[in-house]
Design a protein around this motif. Sequence first.
Motif, PDB file in Angstrom:
ATOM      1  N   PRO A  39      -3.482  14.733  -8.348  1.00  0.00           N
ATOM      2  CA  PRO A  39      -4.084  15.770  -7.491  1.00  0.00           C
ATOM      3  C   PRO A  39      -4.933  15.221  -6.348  1.00  0.00           C
ATOM      4  O   PRO A  39      -6.116  15.546  -6.209  1.00  0.00           O
ATOM      5  CB  PRO A  39      -4.943  16.560  -8.480  1.00  0.00           C
ATOM      6  CG  PRO A  39      -5.389  15.518  -9.468  1.00  0.00           C
ATOM      7  CD  PRO A  39      -4.186  14.617  -9.634  1.00  0.00           C
ATOM      8  N   TYR A  40      -4.325  14.363  -5.527  1.00  0.00           N
ATOM      9  CA  TYR A  40      -5.017  13.817  -4.377  1.00  0.00           C
ATOM     10  C   TYR A  40      -4.469  14.405  -3.086  1.00  0.00           C
ATOM     11  O   TYR A  40      -3.316  14.845  -3.038  1.00  0.00           O
ATOM     12  CB  TYR A  40      -4.827  12.293  -4.300  1.00  0.00           C
ATOM     13  CG  TYR A  40      -5.322  11.517  -5.483  1.00  0.00           C
ATOM     14  CD1 TYR A  40      -6.685  11.348  -5.705  1.00  0.00           C
ATOM     15  CD2 TYR A  40      -4.426  10.917  -6.368  1.00  0.00           C
ATOM     16  CE1 TYR A  40      -7.140  10.605  -6.790  1.00  0.00           C
ATOM     17  CE2 TYR A  40      -4.867  10.185  -7.454  1.00  0.00           C
ATOM     18  CZ  TYR A  40      -6.232  10.030  -7.659  1.00  0.00           C
ATOM     19  OH  TYR A  40      -6.678   9.306  -8.722  1.00  0.00           O
ATOM     20  N   HIS A  41      -5.292  14.366  -2.042  1.00  0.00           N
ATOM     21  CA  HIS A  41      -4.761  14.615  -0.707  1.00  0.00           C
ATOM     22  C   HIS A  41      -4.545  13.250  -0.078  1.00  0.00           C
ATOM     23  O   HIS A  41      -5.493  12.471   0.063  1.00  0.00           O
ATOM     24  CB  HIS A  41      -5.730  15.421   0.157  1.00  0.00           C
ATOM     25  CG  HIS A  41      -5.262  15.518   1.582  1.00  0.00           C
ATOM     26  ND1 HIS A  41      -4.300  16.418   1.986  1.00  0.00           N
ATOM     27  CD2 HIS A  41      -5.582  14.786   2.681  1.00  0.00           C
ATOM     28  CE1 HIS A  41      -4.062  16.258   3.271  1.00  0.00           C
ATOM     29  NE2 HIS A  41      -4.827  15.269   3.712  1.00  0.00           N
ATOM     30  N   ARG A  70       2.206   9.684  -5.561  1.00  0.00           N
ATOM     31  CA  ARG A  70       2.736  11.011  -5.211  1.00  0.00           C
ATOM     32  C   ARG A  70       3.765  11.461  -6.239  1.00  0.00           C
ATOM     33  O   ARG A  70       3.804  12.621  -6.639  1.00  0.00           O
ATOM     34  CB  ARG A  70       3.381  10.984  -3.823  1.00  0.00           C
ATOM     35  CG  ARG A  70       2.408  10.896  -2.659  1.00  0.00           C
ATOM     36  CD  ARG A  70       3.130  11.111  -1.345  1.00  0.00           C
ATOM     37  NE  ARG A  70       2.254  10.976  -0.200  1.00  0.00           N
ATOM     38  CZ  ARG A  70       2.087   9.863   0.500  1.00  0.00           C
ATOM     39  NH1 ARG A  70       2.772   8.767   0.146  1.00  0.00           N
ATOM     40  NH2 ARG A  70       1.281   9.821   1.540  1.00  0.00           N
ATOM     41  N   GLU A  71       4.615  10.519  -6.663  1.00  0.00           N
ATOM     42  CA  GLU A  71       5.642  10.837  -7.660  1.00  0.00           C
ATOM     43  C   GLU A  71       5.004  11.302  -8.976  1.00  0.00           C
ATOM     44  O   GLU A  71       5.560  12.156  -9.674  1.00  0.00           O
ATOM     45  CB  GLU A  71       6.515   9.607  -7.929  1.00  0.00           C
ATOM     46  CG  GLU A  71       7.418   9.218  -6.763  1.00  0.00           C
ATOM     47  CD  GLU A  71       8.145   7.905  -7.022  1.00  0.00           C
ATOM     48  OE1 GLU A  71       7.965   7.328  -8.114  1.00  0.00           O
ATOM     49  OE2 GLU A  71       8.885   7.464  -6.126  1.00  0.00           O
ATOM     50  N   LYS A  97       0.836  -1.215   0.000  1.00  0.00           N
ATOM     51  CA  LYS A  97       0.000   0.000   0.000  1.00  0.00           C
ATOM     52  C   LYS A  97       0.869   1.262   0.000  1.00  0.00           C
ATOM     53  O   LYS A  97       0.597   2.210  -0.737  1.00  0.00           O
ATOM     54  CB  LYS A  97      -0.928   0.005   1.217  1.00  0.00           C
ATOM     55  CG  LYS A  97      -1.942  -1.132   1.237  1.00  0.00           C
ATOM     56  CD  LYS A  97      -2.925  -1.026   2.380  1.00  0.00           C
ATOM     57  CE  LYS A  97      -2.290  -1.220   3.740  1.00  0.00           C
ATOM     58  NZ  LYS A  97      -1.774  -2.594   3.954  1.00  0.00           N
ATOM     59  N   ASP A  98       1.913   1.273   0.834  1.00  0.00           N
ATOM     60  CA  ASP A  98       2.796   2.440   0.905  1.00  0.00           C
ATOM     61  C   ASP A  98       3.499   2.679  -0.428  1.00  0.00           C
ATOM     62  O   ASP A  98       3.648   3.817  -0.868  1.00  0.00           O
ATOM     63  CB  ASP A  98       3.842   2.267   2.013  1.00  0.00           C
ATOM     64  CG  ASP A  98       3.230   2.404   3.402  1.00  0.00           C
ATOM     65  OD1 ASP A  98       2.270   3.178   3.553  1.00  0.00           O
ATOM     66  OD2 ASP A  98       3.715   1.735   4.335  1.00  0.00           O
ATOM     67  N   ALA A  99       3.937   1.604  -1.071  1.00  0.00           N
ATOM     68  CA  ALA A  99       4.640   1.724  -2.346  1.00  0.00           C
ATOM     69  C   ALA A  99       3.713   2.291  -3.424  1.00  0.00           C
ATOM     70  O   ALA A  99       4.124   3.127  -4.233  1.00  0.00           O
ATOM     71  CB  ALA A  99       5.181   0.358  -2.781  1.00  0.00           C
TER      72      ALA A  99
END
Length: 203
Positions: free
Chosen positions: A34-36, A29-30, A21-23
Amino acid sequence: MNNKEKQPILLVLSGPSGVGKDAVLSRMRELREPYHFTVTATTRTKREGEKEGKDYIFISSKKFKELIKSGGFLEWAEVYGNYYGVPKNQVKSALGEGKDVIIKIDVQGAQTIKKLASEALYIFLAPPNSQQLEKRLTERMTESSNSLKIRLDTAAQEMKSATWFDHIVINHENQLDRAVAEIQKIVENTKIKQRSSSYMDLF
């Protein structure tokens, strides 16, 4: 996607520990989507390479319990002896600005949020098989043999919960971009269908 024209999406991403999930979120993000990305608060010890405020918000058990009492979490739980919680103010602020919000959370937490926001988009990230999940957890080298067994047993139970999620995305080894692209496509299709939302009623 034009957030000014469409209501924001609340996306809940879940799956067993070690599934990646983190990956997946790091890759998103990279790509500057356009998410928070909500940052979970936790009482567990910071792991090597993790950054405060980016990977997690690391706080004491005392502070965490104070936030519970003041209603500061959208959802919280004790997992493997540590507390984890989704700060309510992060989600409220981002949705209020019209931003799509992604919450990364364990299956237990996803079930809790489902009761509060059934209209949210629920995606289950799954391994291709149990052998791959065990391999990932073992290679991570952060678990004792006993902790590893607990996580694998828990993962087996969590996999049974995948059926109630809106979508299941398989995170194949060395195919991270494939999983990310599939999640992006699901969000795009959800935007087109324009699900109604009453997320602000949560606050």
